[in-house]
Scaffold this motif. Structure first.
Motif, PDB file in Angstrom:
ATOM      1  N   ASP A  10       0.807  -1.253   0.142  1.00 27.94           N
ATOM      2  CA  ASP A  10       0.002  -0.108  -0.081  1.00 27.94           C
ATOM      3  C   ASP A  10       0.819   1.099  -0.063  1.00 27.94           C
ATOM      4  OD1 ASP A  10       0.861  -0.019   2.614  1.00 27.94           O
ATOM      5  OD2 ASP A  10      -1.188  -0.053   3.466  1.00 27.94           O
ATOM      6  N   ARG A  11       2.165   1.097  -0.008  1.00 28.92           N
ATOM      7  CA  ARG A  11       2.916   2.178   0.103  1.00 28.92           C
ATOM      8  C   ARG A  11       3.260   2.473  -1.413  1.00 28.92           C
ATOM      9  NH1 ARG A  11       6.714  -0.541   4.265  1.00 28.92           N
ATOM     10  NH2 ARG A  11       6.013  -2.463   2.841  1.00 28.92           N
ATOM     11  N   ILE A  13       5.498   2.756  -4.492  1.00 32.60           N
ATOM     12  CA  ILE A  13       6.895   2.932  -4.671  1.00 32.60           C
ATOM     13  C   ILE A  13       7.714   3.636  -3.295  1.00 32.60           C
ATOM     14  CG2 ILE A  13       8.911   3.844  -5.908  1.00 32.60           C
ATOM     15  CD1 ILE A  13       7.213   3.788  -8.094  1.00 32.60           C
ATOM     16  N   HIS A  14       8.485   2.783  -2.658  1.00 35.28           N
ATOM     17  CA  HIS A  14       8.954   3.275  -1.476  1.00 35.28           C
ATOM     18  C   HIS A  14      10.368   2.941  -1.105  1.00 35.28           C
ATOM     19  CE1 HIS A  14       8.150  -0.194   1.335  1.00 35.28           C
ATOM     20  NE2 HIS A  14       7.203  -0.323   0.209  1.00 35.28           N
ATOM     21  N   GLY A  15      10.971   3.002  -0.012  1.00 33.23           N
ATOM     22  CA  GLY A  15      12.419   2.740   0.279  1.00 33.23           C
ATOM     23  C   GLY A  15      12.670   1.228   0.026  1.00 33.23           C
ATOM     24  N   ILE A  46       4.689  12.075  -7.666  1.00 28.00           N
ATOM     25  CA  ILE A  46       5.446  11.962  -6.478  1.00 28.00           C
ATOM     26  C   ILE A  46       6.020  10.236  -6.786  1.00 28.00           C
ATOM     27  CG2 ILE A  46       5.409  11.152  -4.146  1.00 28.00           C
ATOM     28  CD1 ILE A  46       3.393  13.336  -3.746  1.00 28.00           C
ATOM     29  N   ILE A 107       0.735  -4.250   3.796  1.00 25.29           N
ATOM     30  CA  ILE A 107      -0.695  -3.687   3.857  1.00 25.29           C
ATOM     31  C   ILE A 107      -0.835  -3.143   5.309  1.00 25.29           C
ATOM     32  CG2 ILE A 107      -3.138  -3.980   3.675  1.00 25.29           C
ATOM     33  CD1 ILE A 107      -2.580  -6.698   1.954  1.00 25.29           C
ATOM     34  N   GLY A 108      -0.926  -2.029   5.493  1.00 24.23           N
ATOM     35  CA  GLY A 108      -0.811  -1.265   6.997  1.00 24.23           C
ATOM     36  C   GLY A 108      -2.147  -1.627   7.419  1.00 24.23           C
ATOM     37  N   ALA A 109      -1.994  -1.507   8.892  1.00 24.65           N
ATOM     38  CA  ALA A 109      -3.329  -1.718   9.583  1.00 24.65           C
ATOM     39  C   ALA A 109      -4.226  -0.528   9.272  1.00 24.65           C
ATOM     40  CB  ALA A 109      -2.867  -1.546  11.175  1.00 24.65           C
ATOM     41  N   ASN A 119       4.211  -6.777   9.388  1.00 18.72           N
ATOM     42  CA  ASN A 119       3.583  -5.609   8.946  1.00 18.72           C
ATOM     43  C   ASN A 119       2.194  -5.733   8.009  1.00 18.72           C
ATOM     44  OD1 ASN A 119       4.697  -6.227   6.511  1.00 18.72           O
ATOM     45  ND2 ASN A 119       5.437  -3.899   6.085  1.00 18.72           N
TER      46      ASN A 119
ATOM     47  N   HIS B  11      12.229   6.904   8.537  1.00 18.24           N
ATOM     48  CA  HIS B  11      12.082   5.422   8.966  1.00 18.24           C
ATOM     49  C   HIS B  11      12.380   5.033  10.230  1.00 18.24           C
ATOM     50  CE1 HIS B  11      12.312   5.601   4.192  1.00 18.24           C
ATOM     51  NE2 HIS B  11      11.415   4.438   4.427  1.00 18.24           N
ATOM     52  N   PRO B  39       6.673  -0.019  11.381  1.00 21.70           N
ATOM     53  CA  PRO B  39       6.669  -0.827  10.529  1.00 21.70           C
ATOM     54  C   PRO B  39       5.263  -1.183  10.252  1.00 21.70           C
ATOM     55  CG  PRO B  39       7.970  -1.468  12.473  1.00 21.70           C
ATOM     56  CD  PRO B  39       7.540  -0.336  12.656  1.00 21.70           C
ATOM     57  N   ASP B  40       4.143  -1.043  11.023  1.00 20.64           N
ATOM     58  CA  ASP B  40       2.964  -1.318  10.891  1.00 20.64           C
ATOM     59  C   ASP B  40       2.006  -0.012  10.188  1.00 20.64           C
ATOM     60  OD1 ASP B  40       2.586   0.203  13.157  1.00 20.64           O
ATOM     61  OD2 ASP B  40       1.093  -1.014  14.158  1.00 20.64           O
ATOM     62  N   ASP B  41       2.635   0.869   9.851  1.00 16.25           N
ATOM     63  CA  ASP B  41       2.127   2.402   9.413  1.00 16.25           C
ATOM     64  C   ASP B  41       1.608   1.984   7.879  1.00 16.25           C
ATOM     65  OD1 ASP B  41       1.669   4.247  11.000  1.00 16.25           O
ATOM     66  OD2 ASP B  41       3.825   4.909  10.811  1.00 16.25           O
ATOM     67  N   SER B  42       0.300   2.366   7.387  1.00 19.50           N
ATOM     68  CA  SER B  42      -0.026   2.629   6.263  1.00 19.50           C
ATOM     69  C   SER B  42       0.362   4.008   5.830  1.00 19.50           C
ATOM     70  CB  SER B  42      -1.415   2.567   5.854  1.00 19.50           C
ATOM     71  OG  SER B  42      -2.178   3.439   6.409  1.00 19.50           O
ATOM     72  N   PRO B  43       0.449   4.464   4.397  1.00 14.77           N
ATOM     73  CA  PRO B  43       0.646   5.707   4.173  1.00 14.77           C
ATOM     74  C   PRO B  43      -0.198   6.686   4.963  1.00 14.77           C
ATOM     75  CG  PRO B  43       1.169   4.473   2.351  1.00 14.77           C
ATOM     76  CD  PRO B  43       0.355   3.488   3.183  1.00 14.77           C
ATOM     77  N   GLU B  44      -1.562   6.532   4.908  1.00 11.10           N
ATOM     78  CA  GLU B  44      -2.453   7.229   5.613  1.00 11.10           C
ATOM     79  C   GLU B  44      -2.429   7.472   6.985  1.00 11.10           C
ATOM     80  OE1 GLU B  44      -3.056   4.398   3.499  1.00 11.10           O
ATOM     81  OE2 GLU B  44      -3.681   5.882   1.796  1.00 11.10           O
ATOM     82  N   GLY B  69      11.535   7.219  -0.342  1.00 15.21           N
ATOM     83  CA  GLY B  69      10.756   6.622   0.738  1.00 15.21           C
ATOM     84  C   GLY B  69       9.214   7.130   1.164  1.00 15.21           C
ATOM     85  N   THR B  70       8.867   6.310   1.873  1.00 15.67           N
ATOM     86  CA  THR B  70       7.259   6.710   2.410  1.00 15.67           C
ATOM     87  C   THR B  70       7.349   8.019   3.107  1.00 15.67           C
ATOM     88  OG1 THR B  70       6.711   4.316   2.513  1.00 15.67           O
ATOM     89  CG2 THR B  70       5.396   5.781   3.610  1.00 15.67           C
ATOM     90  N   ASN B  73       7.489  10.433   0.545  1.00 14.98           N
ATOM     91  CA  ASN B  73       6.262  10.394  -0.376  1.00 14.98           C
ATOM     92  C   ASN B  73       4.814  11.204   0.112  1.00 14.98           C
ATOM     93  OD1 ASN B  73       7.455   9.026  -2.571  1.00 14.98           O
ATOM     94  ND2 ASN B  73       6.853   7.254  -1.675  1.00 14.98           N
TER      95      ASN B  73
END
Lengths: 158, 134
Positions: A10-11, A13-15, A46, A107-109, A119, B11, B39-44, B69-70, B73
């Motif tokens: 769900d991120r 493209i990222h690190g 982005i 997939i974040g919480a 995670n 991070h 670690p359990d974060d979503s972008p939201e 990176g998130t 972003n």
């Protein structure tokens, strides 16, 4: 088969994707399949900037992305496909895009989601989509970065 | 007195570590906040915490650790809604300390100077030392 990896993250493209996966896969193109991102020009920009120079990023909604991925699957260039949810992967699979493996890496919480593995959380609909993918012959692995040991979704208690 | 607020978005524990390292060098630094990606974060969920750290329309400098990176972003998305926010990515301690002790306004010249300083702070130290030894 030049879809090097089809990944749920769900991120997008990222690190981890840039620093680890892209290098490990040797992919030369990233295709994002996501309705929300496809509609938002700023988010698209982005993501294009998040990829390293020389790796083009395409962002498509699910309908156009399904056709594009189908086309790229038979082209010689190695491609990395990323989407936010296994539900999208199932829609593509049911539309006839064949991939033997789905990598689920992040997939974040969130509301309605329960922890699945490390995670990775999933809603009942996402769990159902992963089950259905396995029935259709696509193995589903839970693996965050390339050097992690893959854990098969089928082996995880939901 | 600094004319802008600073938020470090990075991070894991790195955001907090940047802030504590900056305070080790610069003493009590005000208006400096860390938001770490868990670690359990979503972008939201990360975006909600980052937005909460940027509550008003005071000038704001967001420093992120890694381009692409998130934190980077998401910081760009959060900054889109804040006309007074600027994002610099690839922060190092030299940039953070310089920004924290800056008394200038957060304008294009200041941002350019901070980015140039950050680039020059990254160096092949062994070669530098070797070239100076007799």
């Amino acid at each position: 088969m030049t879809l090097r990896l089809v990944r749920v993250d769900d991120r997008l493209i990222h690190g981890q994707v840039v620093a680890i996966w892209l290098r490990a896969l040797g992919a030369k193109r990233i295709v994002i399949v996501d309705d929300k991102t496809a509609r938002d020009e700023f988010l698209r920009e982005i993501l294009e900037l998040a990829a390293p120079p020389g790796v083009p990023v395409e962002v498509h909604d699910v309908a156009a992305g399904t056709e594009r991925v189908r086309e790229l699957a038979t082209a010689p260039e190695p491609v990395f496909v990323i989407m936010r949810s296994p539900v999208t992967a199932l829609r593509m699979r049911e539309a006839g895009v064949d991939f033997p493996l789905l990598n689920v890496g992040g997939i974040g919480a969130g509301p309605g989601r329960k922890p699945l593995y490390r995670n990775i959380s999933a809603s009942p609909e996402e769990v159902q989509a992963m089950r259905r993918l396995e029935e259709l012959g696509t193995r589903v692995e839970l693996r965050i970065v390339e050097n992690d040991r893959p854990v098969m979704f089928a082996s995880v208690k939901v | 007195m600094r004319a802008f607020r600073i938020v470090v978005a990075a991070h894991g524990d790195l955001a907090d570590a940047f802030v504590s390292a900056a305070r080790l060098i610069g003493g009590d630094i005000e208006d400096l906040q860390a938001v770490g990606l868990r670690p359990d974060d979503s972008p939201e969920s990360f975006g909600e915490r980052l937005a909460a750290a940027c509550p008003d329309d005071r000038p704001l400098l967001i420093l992120t650790d890694l381009v692409g990176g998130t934190p980077h972003n998401v910081a760009l998305v959060v900054a889109r809604g804040l006309p007074t926010a600027t994002v610099i990515s690839g922060v190092n301690l030299a940039v953070l300390v310089e920004a924290a002790t800056c008394t200038d306004a957060l304008d294009a010249g200041t941002v350019e100077r901070l980015v140039a300083l950050g680039r020059s702070a990254l160096t092949d130290a062994s070669s530098l030392a070797a070239s100076r030894s007799p």
